[in-house]
Design an enzyme around this catalytic site. Structure first.
Site, PDB file in Angstrom:
ATOM      1  N   ASN A 211      21.510  34.696  45.131  1.00  0.00           N
ATOM      2  CA  ASN A 211      22.074  35.427  46.267  1.00  0.00           C
ATOM      3  C   ASN A 211      21.532  36.856  46.266  1.00  0.00           C
ATOM      4  O   ASN A 211      20.702  37.204  45.428  1.00  0.00           O
ATOM      5  CB  ASN A 211      23.606  35.407  46.197  1.00  0.00           C
ATOM      6  CG  ASN A 211      24.083  36.054  44.917  1.00  0.00           C
ATOM      7  OD1 ASN A 211      23.899  37.240  44.699  1.00  0.00           O
ATOM      8  ND2 ASN A 211      24.681  35.246  44.039  1.00  0.00           N
ATOM      9  N   ALA A 275      29.981  40.639  39.427  1.00  0.00           N
ATOM     10  CA  ALA A 275      28.832  39.741  39.591  1.00  0.00           C
ATOM     11  C   ALA A 275      29.053  38.785  40.755  1.00  0.00           C
ATOM     12  O   ALA A 275      30.178  38.344  41.010  1.00  0.00           O
ATOM     13  CB  ALA A 275      28.609  38.948  38.307  1.00  0.00           C
ATOM     14  N   ASP A 279      28.294  29.762  42.602  1.00  0.00           N
ATOM     15  CA  ASP A 279      29.425  28.845  42.412  1.00  0.00           C
ATOM     16  C   ASP A 279      28.964  27.441  42.043  1.00  0.00           C
ATOM     17  O   ASP A 279      29.713  26.667  41.481  1.00  0.00           O
ATOM     18  CB  ASP A 279      30.254  28.776  43.695  1.00  0.00           C
ATOM     19  CG  ASP A 279      31.112  30.021  43.847  1.00  0.00           C
ATOM     20  OD1 ASP A 279      31.744  30.401  42.848  1.00  0.00           O
ATOM     21  OD2 ASP A 279      31.119  30.617  44.932  1.00  0.00           O
ATOM     22  N   LYS A 289       7.909  20.802  37.855  1.00  0.00           N
ATOM     23  CA  LYS A 289       7.891  21.362  39.210  1.00  0.00           C
ATOM     24  C   LYS A 289       7.870  20.210  40.220  1.00  0.00           C
ATOM     25  O   LYS A 289       7.029  19.299  40.096  1.00  0.00           O
ATOM     26  CB  LYS A 289       6.646  22.237  39.375  1.00  0.00           C
ATOM     27  CG  LYS A 289       6.624  22.971  40.674  1.00  0.00           C
ATOM     28  CD  LYS A 289       5.382  23.812  40.812  1.00  0.00           C
ATOM     29  CE  LYS A 289       5.261  24.256  42.244  1.00  0.00           C
ATOM     30  NZ  LYS A 289       3.935  24.711  42.581  1.00  0.00           N
ATOM     31  N   ASP A 305      34.315  28.960  36.777  1.00  0.00           N
ATOM     32  CA  ASP A 305      34.688  30.258  37.327  1.00  0.00           C
ATOM     33  C   ASP A 305      35.017  31.184  36.146  1.00  0.00           C
ATOM     34  O   ASP A 305      36.032  30.997  35.465  1.00  0.00           O
ATOM     35  CB  ASP A 305      35.886  30.121  38.276  1.00  0.00           C
ATOM     36  CG  ASP A 305      36.113  31.395  39.054  1.00  0.00           C
ATOM     37  OD1 ASP A 305      36.249  32.458  38.416  1.00  0.00           O
ATOM     38  OD2 ASP A 305      36.116  31.350  40.303  1.00  0.00           O
ATOM     39  N   ILE A 306      34.122  32.146  35.905  1.00  0.00           N
ATOM     40  CA  ILE A 306      34.232  32.988  34.709  1.00  0.00           C
ATOM     41  C   ILE A 306      35.497  33.858  34.780  1.00  0.00           C
ATOM     42  O   ILE A 306      36.249  33.986  33.814  1.00  0.00           O
ATOM     43  CB  ILE A 306      32.972  33.871  34.550  1.00  0.00           C
ATOM     44  CG1 ILE A 306      31.719  32.983  34.587  1.00  0.00           C
ATOM     45  CG2 ILE A 306      33.016  34.670  33.257  1.00  0.00           C
ATOM     46  CD1 ILE A 306      30.411  33.741  34.668  1.00  0.00           C
ATOM     47  N   LYS A 338      42.485  35.259  46.893  1.00  0.00           N
ATOM     48  CA  LYS A 338      41.725  35.291  45.621  1.00  0.00           C
ATOM     49  C   LYS A 338      42.534  35.974  44.522  1.00  0.00           C
ATOM     50  O   LYS A 338      42.500  35.554  43.365  1.00  0.00           O
ATOM     51  CB  LYS A 338      40.396  36.013  45.820  1.00  0.00           C
ATOM     52  CG  LYS A 338      39.350  35.073  46.392  1.00  0.00           C
ATOM     53  CD  LYS A 338      37.960  35.635  46.417  1.00  0.00           C
ATOM     54  CE  LYS A 338      37.039  34.587  47.037  1.00  0.00           C
ATOM     55  NZ  LYS A 338      35.959  35.132  47.795  1.00  0.00           N
ATOM     56  N   LYS A 342      43.034  33.543  41.484  1.00  0.00           N
ATOM     57  CA  LYS A 342      42.225  33.865  40.298  1.00  0.00           C
ATOM     58  C   LYS A 342      43.028  34.641  39.257  1.00  0.00           C
ATOM     59  O   LYS A 342      42.477  35.072  38.251  1.00  0.00           O
ATOM     60  CB  LYS A 342      40.975  34.640  40.703  1.00  0.00           C
ATOM     61  CG  LYS A 342      40.067  33.813  41.627  1.00  0.00           C
ATOM     62  CD  LYS A 342      38.631  34.270  41.560  1.00  0.00           C
ATOM     63  CE  LYS A 342      37.734  33.433  42.446  1.00  0.00           C
ATOM     64  NZ  LYS A 342      36.395  33.258  41.892  1.00  0.00           N
TER      65      LYS A 342
HETATM   66  O1  PMT Z   1      25.248  43.813  43.476  1.00  0.00           O
HETATM   67  P1  PMT Z   1      25.277  44.653  44.741  1.00  0.00           P
HETATM   68  O2  PMT Z   1      24.034  44.462  45.594  1.00  0.00           O
HETATM   69  O3  PMT Z   1      25.567  46.100  44.452  1.00  0.00           O
HETATM   70  O4  PMT Z   1      26.475  44.112  45.654  1.00  0.00           O
HETATM   71  C1  PMT Z   1      27.786  44.263  45.212  1.00  0.00           C
HETATM   72  C2  PMT Z   1      28.604  42.994  45.468  1.00  0.00           C
HETATM   73  C3  PMT Z   1      28.725  42.744  46.961  1.00  0.00           C
HETATM   74  C4  PMT Z   1      27.949  41.784  44.782  1.00  0.00           C
HETATM   75  C5  PMT Z   1      30.015  43.232  44.810  1.00  0.00           C
HETATM   76  O5  PMT Z   1      30.615  44.350  45.389  1.00  0.00           O
HETATM   77  C6  PMT Z   1      30.919  42.022  44.989  1.00  0.00           C
HETATM   78  O6  PMT Z   1      31.564  41.810  45.999  1.00  0.00           O
HETATM   79  N1  PMT Z   1      30.965  41.161  43.949  1.00  0.00           N
HETATM   80  C7  PMT Z   1      31.659  39.864  43.961  1.00  0.00           C
HETATM   81  C8  PMT Z   1      30.757  38.844  44.594  1.00  0.00           C
HETATM   82  C9  PMT Z   1      31.346  37.451  44.593  1.00  0.00           C
HETATM   83  O7  PMT Z   1      30.765  36.575  44.035  1.00  0.00           O
HETATM   84  O8  PMT Z   1      32.540  37.329  45.132  1.00  0.00           O
HETATM   85  P2  PMT Z   1      33.354  35.939  45.231  1.00  0.00           P
HETATM   86  O9  PMT Z   1      34.360  36.217  46.280  1.00  0.00           O
HETATM   87  O10 PMT Z   1      32.450  34.802  45.409  1.00  0.00           O
HETATM   88  O11 PMT Z   1      34.008  35.808  43.805  1.00  0.00           O
HETATM   89  C10 PMT Z   1      35.274  36.374  43.489  1.00  0.00           C
HETATM   90  C11 PMT Z   1      35.310  36.875  42.083  1.00  0.00           C
HETATM   91  O12 PMT Z   1      35.140  35.790  41.158  1.00  0.00           O
HETATM   92  C12 PMT Z   1      34.227  37.871  41.729  1.00  0.00           C
HETATM   93  O13 PMT Z   1      34.805  38.849  40.914  1.00  0.00           O
HETATM   94  C13 PMT Z   1      33.195  37.057  40.948  1.00  0.00           C
HETATM   95  O14 PMT Z   1      32.496  37.851  39.989  1.00  0.00           O
HETATM   96  C14 PMT Z   1      34.090  36.034  40.267  1.00  0.00           C
HETATM   97  N2  PMT Z   1      33.434  34.735  40.007  1.00  0.00           N
HETATM   98  C15 PMT Z   1      33.071  33.943  41.051  1.00  0.00           C
HETATM   99  C16 PMT Z   1      32.532  32.700  40.795  1.00  0.00           C
HETATM  100  C17 PMT Z   1      32.357  32.274  39.468  1.00  0.00           C
HETATM  101  N3  PMT Z   1      31.818  31.078  39.189  1.00  0.00           N
HETATM  102  N4  PMT Z   1      32.705  33.069  38.464  1.00  0.00           N
HETATM  103  C18 PMT Z   1      33.246  34.306  38.703  1.00  0.00           C
HETATM  104  O15 PMT Z   1      33.555  35.025  37.763  1.00  0.00           O
END
Ligand code: PMT
Length: 401
Positions: A211, A275, A279, A289, A305-306, A338, A342
């Site tokens: 992404n 991060a 997902d 390849k 989901d960490i 969330k 979460k």
């Molecule tokens: O990196 P930049 O270019 O500066 O951009 C910043 C950002 C937009 C990435 C940042 O501000 C941000 O929004 N980060 C969260 C991005 C995200 O994956 O959001 P989500 O809504 O999908 O996930 C929710 C939360 O669960 C997040 O804290 C994510 O780190 C965590 N997560 C999600 C999926 C997963 N498998 N494990 C996780 O820990």
């Protein structure tokens, strides 16, 4: 903190009438037990003598970039690393202009450019010079680089004019530095973990799903935490960013690697999940390849989901778990879902459908939602990610204290 015992301050005195005030400032810092070294620029020597600086500071005075004696004892890089804080006072219009251009013309500018510590400038100049657009542009550049300013203040000037441009009083400079150092030590002994950047999920050895996360927001949060004294670990997906040596950087690529690195970093007191974790991963990654063909059927399976893992940990849940939510619509509604699902203490939501904020940009705009106070929403309006991070870390410091 009520004194500066164990703190190392590097003063840079530049050539201006207010240089005499630097002597008083140095005396005050010594009275508060700071260890002091000083750089006196060539023009500063027209206003104060290295001998008076040495006797007041009871420390070494440097004045020459190409001194064999100085370079063997402590070179200019070591000098910049030695200091906890650098104070340039008075910071003249000429010095401000040189620093904004990254000049290495003399020892003072070289040491400041090479420094990885907080630099404070106490400007002093005529009011017209202070108000000149070129000075304003230089100030903005220096602020962007992270330099901080103490003053100037309004008052009568040596040149006979009145206005803004007077160097701040020595006691105000001392208080500013005391406040800064005490805020820096708020996180001492406290462990913080930050995840940042994207993760990659490989389809075959050369192709992957990912992404647009640049890691900027997460890196800035890690930097702010570290500056406040937190023992900071940054687990980062692939980015082009650099980070200070004080931060324990763990580079990963896939979600699985990020998860394992997170597990290993527990226990921690605070965890901030910025991060953008993929997902999904590929159900069966091709060992070779893939050859060009009309269409592929890629089967995806869900990644762990960490954040969820950490926030529901039986024995090692951090005291404060902060998640981010990247949304494109219904920001607050989705953030609240969330926050609940979460099990975070806070969720920080940003809009990733816009070009100037969220992914990749140097700027962001976020809303913070709190588990303990579901009706409270704090908006941090459009500003640099570094500033957003400082405001988030202010709140972290308040919460843990
Ligand atoms: O990196 P930049 O270019 O500066 O951009 C910043 C950002 C937009 C990435 C940042 O501000 C941000 O929004 N980060 C969260 C991005 C995200 O994956 O959001 P989500 O809504 O999908 O996930 C929710 C939360 O669960 C997040 O804290 C994510 O780190 C965590 N997560 C999600 C999926 C997963 N498998 N494990 C996780 O820990």
């Amino acid at each position: 903190m009520n004194d500066l015992m164990t703190k190392k301050i590097l003063f840079v005195i530049c050539g201006g009438v207010s240089a005499y005030k630097s002597l008083e400032t140095i005396r005050l810092f010594r009275k508060n037990n700071a260890e002091i070294k000083t750089i006196v620029t060539k023009s500063a020597k027209e206003f104060v003598t290295p001998l008076s600086v040495a006797s007041l500071s009871q420390g070494k005075v440097y004045d020459d970039l190409f001194s064999v004696e100085n370079e063997t004892e402590m070179d200019h890089i070591a000098l910049s690393r030695w200091a906890d804080v650098i104070i340039v006072a008075p910071a003249t219009a000429h010095t401000i202009s040189k620093l904004s251009q990254g000049s290495t013309e003399d020892l003072a500018s070289t040491v400041v450019l090479a420094s990885n510590k907080q630099v404070f400038l106490a400007p002093a100049m005529n009011v017209r010079m202070w108000q000149h657009q070129s000075t304003k542009d230089n100030l903005n550049t220096l602020k962007r680089y992270g330099y901080r300013f103490i003053g100037p203040v309004i008052g009568d000037m040596a040149c006979g004019e009145y206005g803004e441009g007077k160097m701040s009083e020595p006691s105000d400079i001392l208080n500013e530095i005391l406040n800064f150092l005490s805020s820096q030590s708020k996180g001492k002994g406290i462990k913080a973990l930050v995840t940042a950047g994207p993760t990659n999920e490989y389809i075959d050895p050369v192709r992957f799903l990912t992404n647009k996360s640049s890691g900027k927001q997460g890196y800035e949060i890690a930097k702010s935490l570290s500056r406040r004294g937190f023992d900071t670990t940054l687990i980062s997906g692939p980015t082009n960013l650099q980070i200070d040596e004080d931060i324990n950087l763990i580079k990963v690529e896939t979600t699985e690697e990020m998860f394992k690195a997170t597990q290993k970093s527990l226990p921690t007191d605070i965890a901030v999940f910025t991060a953008a974790v993929a997902d999904y991963k590929i159900n069966q990654k091709s060992p070779d390849k893939l050859k060009k063909q009309e269409s592929y059927n890629i089967k995806l399976e869900q990644n762990i989901d960490i954040l969820n893992y950490v926030s529901n940990h039986n024995s090692m849940r951090p005291k404060l778990v902060i998640g981010f939510a990247a949304e494109t619509r219904d920001l607050d509604k989705n953030a609240k879902i969330k926050l609940r699902n979460k099990n975070c203490d806070w969720i920080i939501v940003n809009d990733v459908s816009k070009k100037n904020i969220g992914f990749e940009s140097d700027y962001n705009e976020v809303n913070i939602h709190y588990k303990n106070n579901p009706n409270k929403k704090e908006k941090l309006s459009l500003k640099k990610k570094s500033e957003i991070s400082e405001e988030i870390v202010d709140r972290i410091v308040n919460q843990i204290n």
